[in-house]
Design a protein around this motif. Structure first.
Motif, PDB file in Angstrom:
ATOM      1  N   GLU A 158       0.820  -1.202   0.000  1.00  0.00           N
ATOM      2  CA  GLU A 158       0.000   0.000   0.000  1.00  0.00           C
ATOM      3  C   GLU A 158       0.860   1.261   0.000  1.00  0.00           C
ATOM      4  O   GLU A 158       0.466   2.293  -0.555  1.00  0.00           O
ATOM      5  CB  GLU A 158      -0.933   0.024   1.213  1.00  0.00           C
ATOM      6  CG  GLU A 158      -1.870  -1.157   1.328  1.00  0.00           C
ATOM      7  CD  GLU A 158      -1.285  -2.304   2.137  1.00  0.00           C
ATOM      8  OE1 GLU A 158      -2.068  -3.141   2.622  1.00  0.00           O
ATOM      9  OE2 GLU A 158      -0.048  -2.355   2.286  1.00  0.00           O
ATOM     10  N   VAL A 159       2.041   1.185   0.610  1.00  0.00           N
ATOM     11  CA  VAL A 159       2.925   2.355   0.652  1.00  0.00           C
ATOM     12  C   VAL A 159       3.430   2.674  -0.744  1.00  0.00           C
ATOM     13  O   VAL A 159       3.446   3.842  -1.176  1.00  0.00           O
ATOM     14  CB  VAL A 159       4.098   2.087   1.615  1.00  0.00           C
ATOM     15  CG1 VAL A 159       5.103   3.230   1.549  1.00  0.00           C
ATOM     16  CG2 VAL A 159       3.588   1.912   3.035  1.00  0.00           C
ATOM     17  N   THR A 160       3.825   1.648  -1.471  1.00  0.00           N
ATOM     18  CA  THR A 160       4.333   1.848  -2.832  1.00  0.00           C
ATOM     19  C   THR A 160       3.281   2.502  -3.719  1.00  0.00           C
ATOM     20  O   THR A 160       3.604   3.328  -4.589  1.00  0.00           O
ATOM     21  CB  THR A 160       4.760   0.495  -3.428  1.00  0.00           C
ATOM     22  OG1 THR A 160       5.707  -0.126  -2.552  1.00  0.00           O
ATOM     23  CG2 THR A 160       5.395   0.679  -4.798  1.00  0.00           C
ATOM     24  N   ASN A 161       2.017   2.165  -3.492  1.00  0.00           N
ATOM     25  CA  ASN A 161       0.942   2.704  -4.331  1.00  0.00           C
ATOM     26  C   ASN A 161       0.598   4.155  -4.009  1.00  0.00           C
ATOM     27  O   ASN A 161      -0.142   4.786  -4.779  1.00  0.00           O
ATOM     28  CB  ASN A 161      -0.318   1.847  -4.162  1.00  0.00           C
ATOM     29  CG  ASN A 161      -0.118   0.417  -4.637  1.00  0.00           C
ATOM     30  OD1 ASN A 161       0.723   0.155  -5.495  1.00  0.00           O
ATOM     31  ND2 ASN A 161      -0.885  -0.512  -4.081  1.00  0.00           N
ATOM     32  N   HIS A 162       1.108   4.687  -2.889  1.00  0.00           N
ATOM     33  CA  HIS A 162       0.747   6.047  -2.486  1.00  0.00           C
ATOM     34  C   HIS A 162       1.964   6.960  -2.332  1.00  0.00           C
ATOM     35  O   HIS A 162       1.887   7.979  -1.643  1.00  0.00           O
ATOM     36  CB  HIS A 162      -0.020   6.019  -1.151  1.00  0.00           C
ATOM     37  CG  HIS A 162      -1.388   5.428  -1.255  1.00  0.00           C
ATOM     38  ND1 HIS A 162      -1.638   4.097  -1.089  1.00  0.00           N
ATOM     39  CD2 HIS A 162      -2.601   6.012  -1.509  1.00  0.00           C
ATOM     40  CE1 HIS A 162      -2.941   3.857  -1.220  1.00  0.00           C
ATOM     41  NE2 HIS A 162      -3.540   4.995  -1.480  1.00  0.00           N
ATOM     42  N   LEU A 163       3.055   6.627  -2.978  1.00  0.00           N
ATOM     43  CA  LEU A 163       4.270   7.434  -2.820  1.00  0.00           C
ATOM     44  C   LEU A 163       4.069   8.857  -3.328  1.00  0.00           C
ATOM     45  O   LEU A 163       4.538   9.820  -2.706  1.00  0.00           O
ATOM     46  CB  LEU A 163       5.439   6.771  -3.547  1.00  0.00           C
ATOM     47  CG  LEU A 163       5.980   5.474  -2.920  1.00  0.00           C
ATOM     48  CD1 LEU A 163       7.086   4.878  -3.771  1.00  0.00           C
ATOM     49  CD2 LEU A 163       6.472   5.735  -1.502  1.00  0.00           C
TER      50      LEU A 163
END
Length: 413
Positions: A158-163
């Motif tokens: 989820e972090v990668t998708n919201h950088l």
């Protein structure tokens, strides 16, 4: 195959291994029904009562072992999610959740070491990070972790998708497995963090531990804006909590770690990820009060189970004393009688273990969902509990067998 079926297979393997590990004199040949098994089943009501008594002690040990495992796993969840090979920390930092920063300039020295692919910072806050529940507006302390979105350090998808969104001012990701007291926050929710307005741009799944109710992830720029004690000068770098080192593929972690230890200041500890996990486990098991409490609870369960099984075996042997005296009068040696008693003790332990394990699986799932803890009936817990169960029954059998060894056929009859 479901998780329950896997665990059932693990229990079956554990039972077979436990029986195979018994000395040859405590095992029986195929097709032969042991006298000990007949002794257990001779009184059905007593059999049910003894199974319940031993099962209660086994369930107590299973719960204590499960809570201990969940306590350790929850404490390690963040460390395991770090995408790095070597972790830099302050040499005086003895646990992850302790505030003990060091200079970010250390990362520049680390990047100059041959074999280092990247050196990335992690910022953290555990005391000034007040989170306002967006539903009831009550304030609680949360764990805040921050990083440079251009240099991500966590493996949460989820972090990668919201950088890109994390680069925006006053934005953060919220742990959707946080305790319910922190409230529900979804994309678009606006609340307060550190007495400043914050906008939630998405969620990720981590979960609480025994000291942290929930976690917020944000960019390093937003972190310094929210939690910096004072404005930084143009040439001043903020202190960091952890440094995450990635090793080039052509180098080993060990050789890069040794080079870093030589080049970096003595005030910085250079640990592999496994070593950092070992440090955290050692702290939780020995220094933290919670780990020893659960181990003490397991020991209490063992003692309680031993007392219960001793009373059960002693009563059984007392009622069956004429039969044992008859065997002695027929010429059976004490060694045979000892084998029968120990076999009976093993049977009692295994029979009491099985229903306790089934109830334990249900309680693990129920308590895990309510408390949001990683309660899992792992093969290690099953084997440990089974070993303790058989051990407590064998020890109580060894104490109770004195009743049989002391029996005199002339006095009994």
């Amino acid at each position: 195959m479901t998780a329950t079926e896997k665990i059932s297979g693990s229990v079956g393997q554990a039972l077979r291994k436990g029986i195979a590990a018994l000395p040859a004199e405590l095992r029986w040949r195929r097709g032969e029904v042991p006298l000990a098994f007949r002794n257990i089943l001779i009184d059905k009501r007593r059999f049910i009562r003894s199974s319940i008594g031993i099962g209660f002690a086994v369930l107590l040990m299973l719960l204590q072992l499960g809570f201990h495992g969940a306590f350790i796993d929850s404490a390690l969840a963040v460390i395991r999610s770090i995408d790095g090979d070597i972790i830099l920390t302050s040499a005086t930092k003895f646990r992850f959740g302790q505030k003990d920063p060091f200079s970010r300039r250390v990362l520049y020295a680390a990047r100059a070491i041959e074999g280092v692919e990247s050196a990335r910072p992690i910022y953290a806050e555990w005391s000034a990070s007040s989170w306002k529940n967006p539903e009831n507006r009550k304030t609680y302390i949360v764990q805040v972790l921050a990083f440079d979105p251009d240099q991500p350090v966590f493996s949460f998808p989820e972090v990668t998708n919201h950088l890109d969104e994390l680069r925006q001012p006053d934005t953060a990701l919220y742990d959707n497995r946080a305790r319910r007291l922190l409230g529900k926050a979804v994309a678009g929710t606006v609340t307060e963090l550190g007495l400043r307005n914050i906008r939630v741009i998405g969620t990720f799944a981590l979960g609480p531990d025994f000291t942290t109710d929930g976690t917020v992830l944000m960019s390093d720029r937003n972190f310094l804006k929210f939690f910096s004690r004072r404005p930084l000068n143009d040439n001043e770098l903020a202190n960091i909590e952890l440094g995450v080192i990635k090793v080039r593929p052509s180098y080993t972690i060990g050789e890069v770690q040794r080079a870093l230890k030589k080049a970096l200041p003595a005030g910085v500890a250079v640990l592999s990820k496994d070593e950092l996990i070992a440090v955290e486990v050692a702290f939780q098991n020995s220094v933290s009060p919670v780990g020893p409490i659960f181990m003490l609870g397991t020991a209490i369960g063992f003692i309680v189970g031993m007392m219960i099984s001793y009373q059960i075996l002693y009563t059984d042997l007392s009622d069956q004393l004429p039969q044992y005296a008859t065997l002695k009068a027929m010429g059976y040696e004490n060694a045979y009688l000892m084998r029968v008693v120990l076999q009976q003790a093993c049977f009692c332990g295994i029979i009491g273990f099985l229903p306790a394990w089934g109830i334990g699986v249900l309680l693990y799932n129920l308590i895990g969902e309510i408390a949001l803890l990683p309660l899992r009936m792992t093969p290690g817990i099953v084997i440990t509990a089974l070993t303790l169960t058989v051990g407590m029954c064998v020890l109580s059998g060894a104490l109770a067998m004195r009743r049989v060894l002391a029996a005199d056929p002339a006095e009994v009859f």
